[in-house]
Write an enzyme that holds these catalytic residues in place. Structure first.
Site, PDB file in Angstrom:
ATOM      1  N   ALA A  11       0.840  -1.196   0.000  1.00 36.30           N
ATOM      2  CA  ALA A  11       0.000   0.000   0.000  1.00 36.30           C
ATOM      3  C   ALA A  11       0.882   1.255   0.000  1.00 36.30           C
ATOM      4  O   ALA A  11       2.039   1.191   0.405  1.00 36.30           O
ATOM      5  CB  ALA A  11      -0.895  -0.011   1.232  1.00 36.30           C
ATOM      6  N   PRO A  12       0.324   2.380  -0.463  1.00 36.50           N
ATOM      7  CA  PRO A  12       1.096   3.622  -0.448  1.00 36.50           C
ATOM      8  C   PRO A  12       1.527   3.976   0.967  1.00 36.50           C
ATOM      9  O   PRO A  12       0.776   3.788   1.912  1.00 36.50           O
ATOM     10  CB  PRO A  12       0.110   4.666  -0.969  1.00 36.50           C
ATOM     11  N   GLY A  38       6.502   2.375   2.833  1.00 38.21           N
ATOM     12  CA  GLY A  38       7.960   2.484   2.895  1.00 38.21           C
ATOM     13  C   GLY A  38       8.703   1.802   1.762  1.00 38.21           C
ATOM     14  O   GLY A  38       9.856   1.418   1.941  1.00 38.21           O
ATOM     15  N   THR A  80       9.671   3.088  -1.237  1.00 38.42           N
ATOM     16  CA  THR A  80      10.760   3.938  -1.722  1.00 38.42           C
ATOM     17  C   THR A  80      11.895   3.954  -0.707  1.00 38.42           C
ATOM     18  O   THR A  80      13.071   3.835  -1.059  1.00 38.42           O
ATOM     19  CB  THR A  80      10.250   5.369  -1.936  1.00 38.42           C
ATOM     20  N   HIS A 124     -27.372   9.949  17.992  1.00 39.21           N
ATOM     21  CA  HIS A 124     -26.775   8.914  17.161  1.00 39.21           C
ATOM     22  C   HIS A 124     -25.461   8.418  17.783  1.00 39.21           C
ATOM     23  O   HIS A 124     -25.274   7.223  17.995  1.00 39.21           O
ATOM     24  CB  HIS A 124     -26.532   9.496  15.753  1.00 39.21           C
ATOM     25  N   GLU A 125     -24.588   9.359  18.099  1.00 46.86           N
ATOM     26  CA  GLU A 125     -23.296   8.952  18.652  1.00 46.86           C
ATOM     27  C   GLU A 125     -23.462   8.316  20.031  1.00 46.86           C
ATOM     28  O   GLU A 125     -22.786   7.346  20.354  1.00 46.86           O
ATOM     29  CB  GLU A 125     -22.341  10.148  18.743  1.00 46.86           C
ATOM     30  N   ASP A 147     -22.620   3.500   8.527  1.00 48.49           N
ATOM     31  CA  ASP A 147     -22.716   2.457   9.552  1.00 48.49           C
ATOM     32  C   ASP A 147     -23.360   1.209   8.982  1.00 48.49           C
ATOM     33  O   ASP A 147     -22.896   0.090   9.201  1.00 48.49           O
ATOM     34  CB  ASP A 147     -23.590   2.935  10.721  1.00 48.49           C
TER      35      ASP A 147
END
Ligand code: ADP
Ligand code: ZN
Length: 623
Positions: A207-208, A211, A213, A428-429, A505
């Site tokens: 993944a970008p 590390g 490079t 909601h939270e 969600d």
């Protein structure tokens, strides 16, 4: 092509700036002033006549338009000569006067066309040319027809990199696999003598920001060889043929610098499968790719040039690139796990001053999913925060805030919600949090907040995973689904209405349910069967895996099972929150007042609310 590397660097285009133009114009104006008027006294014709009569004119040249000459001047008691110029007036007595005073004179016929030509054509054209050159240089060598094909821009070897394996942490397996390459680059003769075959190309897959490079640089640094760094997208230029020429140049230079490493970042930009484009091929990219293949084949690997590529989408790569003799070795650079993250944090924390009680392990535990680049960014952000707070060392609060920032984007405190929206978000939270505190298998809540951050999210509930999870039980997954549904159910119970805020969600909950049925064999009805193969990269599984390996009938049953899991969870959460409705409202009220509730506070608040409402505190997991 470029024999001497130093020379090449000297030739590198300078940065173009407006100053070049200003200086050029200034110079031009000075030049013009000098040519037109080289330090002379401009006098009127009558003054000139007067000077002649006084005997102060020494000599003069007369042209058809001007008179130019030397005059004697008395200034502060001393005499000196000066040059003068005067416009000529039609004056038949001029010659007579000059002769009577005994002044040397000469006539000139000055044709005006030369000056006119010079100033109105030659100089402007020169200036235009200079500007044109500067502008083209600025847009890079490739856009100038004159440097066509020569990859001058960034193409130079980096030597003395000062990056070693000590700077790369948390990806030990990849490091181990590259050890052999380092040995080879250090002493190619040894390998040559043994007749060993060394890989030409190594593909770093990950993944970008993991590390890749950095790792390639560290290999060069450890082996002490030059490092050529190009990005796949840099090869693909607007003129057809430039990319191929660049590849040729690159290999030419590497040839002279061997042993060395060529690193091609974003290999997929260049090596996308040919013909994968439904709109027809991209000629330029294909040509460049072909040139790369040709160069790799024509290369004698025993010379000591290693080509490293990096990609995060190996399945997109043209299979020709992965054949033996090309990028035939793949090294996976994984996202770091808990210990890896701690090790990476250690590397980057060396550069900042930390408070003594900082526990990098617990920071690593709070950042699952972070890659090396995120962690480097985290340390940096925390240090910046500490600086802004005028602290002498970076402390835990800075790290926590930096984590929040990086996790969910920057806080946008200024964004306003109306009262109704605020109420909905608070409930909601609180719903998420209350469910999380009531079910047995949830990670403790670190923070509930209704400060909007980033795009989309209006509030958030952060749970604190205590460790990276590789194994999860069915009840744990069910609890996760319950927590995800908590937000929406809370809205429904309190407002008897639902908002669009829960979409994300629901998506996540459905995703978990789907995995449970299709991959983990956790549904009673479908039984111990897996219906999906893990997404293995195509180059490992070989060929295209068919995406569906079951019948329509089964597909429908799977969907029903997923729905059943969600429905069951929904009822469970609804029962739970209905029973604790007062507590939910109390939490939401506090949240609206404070906007943020931290773990400790939440625990206290819950205890109070439970007592006040005569409920026994169940598993209050808040920490
Ligand atoms: P990639 O090439 O995989 O996208 P980079 O090598 O460019 O990632 O990583 C960007 C930065 O993140 C590096 O310069 C380094 O500071 C940091 N970083 C990434 N991975 C690591 C690691 N494993 N150890 C230490 N630092 C890392
Ligand atoms: Zn939610």
């Amino acid at each position: 092509m470029f024999k001497d590397f130093k020379k090449l660097q000297v030739k590198m285009p300078k940065k173009f700036s407006i100053w070049h133009i200003i200086i050029a114009f200034g110079f031009f104006i000075l030049l013009q002033m000098y040519l037109m008027n080289p330090g002379v006294r401009d006098i009127t014709y009558s003054e000139f006549k007067k000077l002649v009569k006084e005997g102060n004119v020494l000599e003069c040249h007369i042209t058809n338009t001007i008179i130019r000459g030397k005059l004697r001047e008395i200034e502060r008691g001393t005499t000196k000569n000066a040059i003068f110029i005067a416009a000529r007036v039609d004056d038949p007595d001029l010659v007579k006067d000059l002769e009577s005073m005994g002044i040397k004179y000469a006539g000139h016929y000055e044709s005006p066309w030369f000056k006119t030509f010079f100033f109105s054509w030659v100089i402007p054209l020169l200036i235009l040319f200079v500007i044109w050159r500067l502008v083209f240089k600025r847009f890079g060598p490739a856009s100038s027809i004159m440097t066509f094909g020569k990859s001058r821009g960034r193409l130079y070897a980096q030597e003395d990199l000062n990056v070693t394996f000590d700077d790369v942490a948390g990806i030990d397996e990849a490091k181990e696999e590259l050890q052999e390459i380092i040995e080879f680059l250090k002493t190619p003769e040894k390998f040559r003598a043994l007749g060993g075959k060394i890989p030409k190309g190594v593909l770093l897959v990950g993944a970008p920001g993991t590390g890749k490079t950095l790792l390639a640089k560290a290999v060069a640094g450890e082996a002490g060889v030059p490092f050529f760094n190009m990005s796949g997208s840099e090869f693909v230029e607007m003129f057809v043929g430039v990319g191929a020429a660049r590849v040729r140049d690159l290999f030419n230079q590497a040839d002279q610098k061997a042993p060395c490493i060529i690193f091609i970042d974003e290999l997929d930009a260049l090596g996308k499968a040919r013909g994968a484009n439904p709109m027809g091929g991209h000629d330029e990219r294909e040509q460049t790719l072909n040139q790369l293949l040709v160069e790799m084949d024509g290369f004698d690997s025993n010379k000591g040039v290693i080509i490293m590529g990096s990609t995060n989408r190996p399945e997109m790569l043209d299979s020709a690139l992965l054949r033996p003799g090309r990028f035939d070795r793949q090294v996976v650079v994984d996202r770091p796990d808990l210990l890896g993250r701690e090790a990476i944090l250690k590397v980057h924390a060396k550069e900042v001053k930390l408070e003594k009680e900082i526990n990098l392990h617990s920071i690593a535990a709070m950042t699952p999913g972070f890659v090396g680049a995120d962690l480097a960014n985290l340390v940096n952000e925390a240090a910046l925060l500490a600086a802004r707070r005028n602290k002498k060392a970076v402390g835990m609060p800075e790290f926590e805030e930096a984590i929040d920032r990086i996790m969910a984007g920057l806080e946008k405190k200024k964004r306003l919600m109306n009262k109704k929206e605020k109420e909905i978000v608070a409930h909601h939270e609180s719903g998420h949090a209350l469910v999380a505190c009531s079910v047995p298998h949830a990670d403790p809540i670190r923070k509930i907040s209704m400060i909007p951050r980033g795009i989309g999210a209006l509030g958030y509930t952060l749970q604190k995973p205590t460790e990276d999870r590789y194994l999860m039980t069915r009840s744990e997954l069910m609890d996760r689904i319950a927590i995800l549904l908590g937000g929406r159910v809370a809205e429904e119970i309190i407002f008897d209405e639902i908002s669009t805020g829960a979409q994300n969600d629901l998506e996540k909950a459905t995703e978990i349910a789907k995995l449970m049925v299709k991959e983990y064999g956790m549904s009673d009805k479908m039984g111990l069967v897996t219906f999906e193969q893990g997404d293995r990269p195509l180059f490992l599984s070989g060929g295209f895996a068919s995406s569906k390996e079951y019948s329509e009938e089964t597909a429908r049953e799977i969907d029903l099972e997923i729905k059943k899991i969600i429905d069951e969870s929904f009822h469970r959460v609804k029962a739970l929150l209905t029973e604790k409705k007062e507590i939910l409202s109390g939490m939401a009220k506090t949240l609206m007042e404070k906007e943020v509730i931290e773990g400790e506070e939440l625990k206290k608040l819950l205890e109070e609310l439970h007592k006040a409402n005569g409920k026994n505190v169940s598993v209050a997991q808040a920490s």
